[in-house]
Write an enzyme that holds these catalytic residues in place. Structure first.
Site, PDB file in Angstrom:
ATOM      1  CE1 TYR A 117       0.516  10.523   0.317  1.00 25.27           C
ATOM      2  CE2 TYR A 117       0.989  11.383  -1.853  1.00 25.27           C
ATOM      3  CZ  TYR A 117       0.638  11.595  -0.547  1.00 25.27           C
ATOM      4  OH  TYR A 117       0.411  12.867  -0.108  1.00 25.27           O
ATOM      5  CB  THR A 122       2.022  19.085   1.186  1.00 27.41           C
ATOM      6  OG1 THR A 122       1.523  18.270   2.247  1.00 27.41           O
ATOM      7  CG2 THR A 122       2.367  20.468   1.696  1.00 27.41           C
ATOM      8  CE  LYS A 153       2.753  10.807   2.589  1.00 28.08           C
ATOM      9  NZ  LYS A 153       1.335  10.752   2.995  1.00 28.08           N
TER      10      LYS A 153
END
Lengths: 300, 300
Positions: free
Chosen positions: A134, A47, A162
């Site tokens: 991630y 993001t 994550k």
């Protein structure tokens, strides 16, 4: 649960203006997140457009995030296509005062599982900072199997994974989280991402939510997180269901990034056209739909 | 056919040594390609690891390629995740004396067709150099429809489209190439890639072969190309079939890059471990298999 890598981690945008980082807007986002009381801030996640920025821009963003976050811990995304540049980003995150790093195995040429593992091993050997794994198949095109989670999570330094969502069904979500939990060390937390899955994921045993909306709209994300943490599963689900029009926009408009940028632009938190080209952001009619949902859900 | 964008375009590796471009080895590769008589050289294609290199490294590689290519035209890959950096690479390619640029729409966040189109429009407006559209779904994860080919090929400056292979069946390959040809201007050439498909593609009407093997092993690629150009379709197919063990290694070892790098390393053209980390290159047993095929096919 004492780990830094629990609760709500907010992923702010890195707003651009005329192809440069808008430092004032970014600092404002960070201050707003710290004031709202998120548990951590992850700068330069997907993001935060980390993949599009130069090492110098990323070092500057990491410094700004730490400077403006007050006592809120800041994690910094360090992924890069080139291994040596990953280490440069790690060094810069350390120098900025980050509390941890988030590493996505970016790919151009597809990577083997062994290559992904070696990348994490190299980073864990290079730094004392805790590392968040991630797993973002939409952007990295790497498939993490449970076996690969297990191999990587054994590395000293790995603090959290994550994961990219959970099954919609609560029982299947529990099984999914339990299956990962069964193969990783106890100190490694599991954090859900894919905001539409967050309530289900937290209720299913994820200790963290790595959240896109929290980077721009921390309040509803805190409502979901605190309810789930207190065992009020229904309340977390109810707030997530209230936000369904937002999840529908994410699905319809090709993911969360363009929608959350349009929201931040609509709310005046970041300049217009804040995403890096060639990403154009939403069209005018799409932005009207977004504004309508923001107003309807009282997200402003 | 007078276009620069026809015949055999060789894609050399950009060999690294200790995480820096090995300029002497790269210059040697380029001189070998020019001496072999390839029709053009495309530096910094996927095989040339463009996606992993800094703008400065890429500018240096472009200059070296032009300096050492003699009269052979050099095309330069200019793809990047960030639009503004694509334009930097274009400027550097121009300054180096490139005869054209090759543009792959790299992605981290998925791009819409409109965003891909706008990227090509921006580049075509920015430069006088002819542009090759680089359709490489394995690495960019962009799906080019025939409609998107048609929209982009209308842009002034577009000279060629590098397509990612053709159907194995010769008649279906002809239909596939004809379907693209029907929607793009006549001056825009179609070049096949995916070396195993090259003979079929050239026989089916592709005017160019954008070739991985030609960057390291120009002779067999020239044999295929010259046979197909002279209408000796069977001869082109026969040489391609002779190379089947090579195509099998490409398929088995996850694509052409690691295999062609292992071949160049085996032949002493580039240093050992010439690919950018985190790409590890082939394992020792895989390298033995490669060496065996090189020897068996007399590729040295």
């Amino acid at each position: 649960m004492s780990s830094l890598f629990t609760g709500l981690s907010a992923f702010p945008l890195t707003p651009l203006h005329d192809d440069a980082v808008d430092e004032a807007a970014f600092a404002g986002l960070i201050e707003g997140l710290a004031a709202a009381g998120v548990d951590s801030i992850t700068a330069l996640g997907s993001t935060g457009s980390y993949a599009y920025l130069t090492p110098e821009e990323r070092a500057g963003v990491a410094r700004l995030a730490v400077e403006h976050a007050g006592a809120t811990p800041v994690f910094v995304g360090v992924g890069d296509l080139r291994g040596s540049r990953v280490l440069t980003h790690v060094d810069n995150a350390e120098a900025a005062g980050a509390a941890g790093v988030l590493l996505a195995p970016m790919t151009y040429q597809p990577l083997t599982a062994d290559e992904v593992f070696e990348l994490f091993r190299t980073v864990c050997e290079h730094t004392e900072l805790p590392v968040i794994v991630y797993d973002n198949p939409e952007t990295t095109h790497v498939t993490f199997t449970t076996d690969l989670y297990a191999r990587i999570a054994e590395l000293p330094g790995i603090a959290s994974i994550k994961i990219p969502g959970v099954p919609v069904d609560p029982l299947r979500a529990q099984e999914h989280v339990a299956a990962i939990r069964a193969v990783i060390p106890e100190h490694v937390t599991i954090g859900v991402s894919g905001d539409a899955f967050a309530a289900t994921g937290l209720n299913a045993g994820c200790e963290a939510w790595y959240s896109v909306i929290a980077g721009t709209l921390p309040e509803p994300a805190l409502t979901i997180t605190r309810a789930a943490q207190a065992g009020r599963a229904d309340e977390a689900v109810a707030e997530s269901e209230r936000l369904a029009p937002l999840w529908e926009l994410f699905a319809e408009f090709g993911g969360s990034l363009r929608v959350i940028a349009a929201i931040a632009e609509y709310l005046g938190l970041v300049p217009h056209q804040s995403l890096p080209l060639p990403i154009q952001g939403l069209t005018a009619p799409q932005r009207e739909r977004v504004a309508c949902v923001v107003d309807h859900l009282s997200l402003d």
